[in-house]
Scaffold this active site. Sequence first.
Site: not given
Ligand code: 13P
Length: 352
Positions: A182, A224, A268, A299
Amino acid sequence: MEYVSEKMQVVRDTAIELVASYKGLLAMDESTPTCNTRFAQFGIPETAEARRDYRELILTTPGLSKYISGAILYDETIRQQASDGSSLIALAIRSGIIPGIKVDIGTTDLAGFPHEKITMGLDGLRERLTEYAGMGLRFAKWRAVIAVGKGIPTETCIATNMQILAQYAALCQEAGIMPIVEPEVLMDGDHSIMQCFEVTEKVLNTLFSELYKQRIDLAGILLKPNMVLAGKDNIEKNSITEVAEATVNCLLRCVPAAVPGVAFLSGGQDGELATNHLNEMNRLYKSRMPWALTFSFSRAIQLPVLEIWKGKKENIIPAQQELLYRAKGNSDARWGDYDFAVRPERDASIFM
Ligand code: 13P
């Protein structure tokens, strides 16, 4: 003919299973401080018990596995018991959801590079991964953050973070755990969509070059990434189609076809908007993309659920209904079939 070890085949199978046709992932791996901040927003007690109850609410939502293939858990969660005494890992497995784990331990300042961060957690990771594999966790996640602003990101920040991401991926594959990589280009700031495109392109190209150098089997990872969009403080608002086009073009330039899936973070964005963006990408470009394009939101799925739950027993069922609705919407978006206008009344029928 390529030789694939038995262990690597398991890793590859996990990646494929996680991006199976109607499914995406649920990131529920908020660290304790982050989870507490979200709880505080809705007046929920900031206790280990409330965090356990909330995660149990998620994992016991009837029918969730129709839309959610895997859940990314947090170290505290995997050591907690549900109200029936079973572990939350067992609960996920019983619900048909593959359990995974966030293994980075957060970010710290990158020395010598003001406003830039580096992700920590490689020390002792090999041992932790062995323990996690023994507990039945089949995949992991590591998040690197790249901020955009005046003079940043620097080459050093990108290169250092991507090298570490690749080292994490190598340790995971060695342990038979599928790594989600990610690299998040943050939405904070007033940068334009074009700047986000350029930074994301540089980050992804650096990442895949590092993954190659560190002998990562690309068929045994999931990516990701962030979507390509303007910073939160940029007054210029991009249309859903613009975001879809920029994001897919950026990914097509950088992500090798050997990667089985791309599962976005929401970063966000408003939940509805994130779903619409994913929907538009699949609606317009599905036939051009060699990988599955799905979601791994935290989120964008969870905030509306928390808002309904508020830590109260009597709100568990409506909160689960909201969770299922959000999960289904994103599942529809995998096929470009999401239609906000047809939101059903929140009633028991969604559990059918
Ligand atoms: P968000 O979808 O809130 O950005 O979070 C994903 C996530 O795993 C952040 O590390």
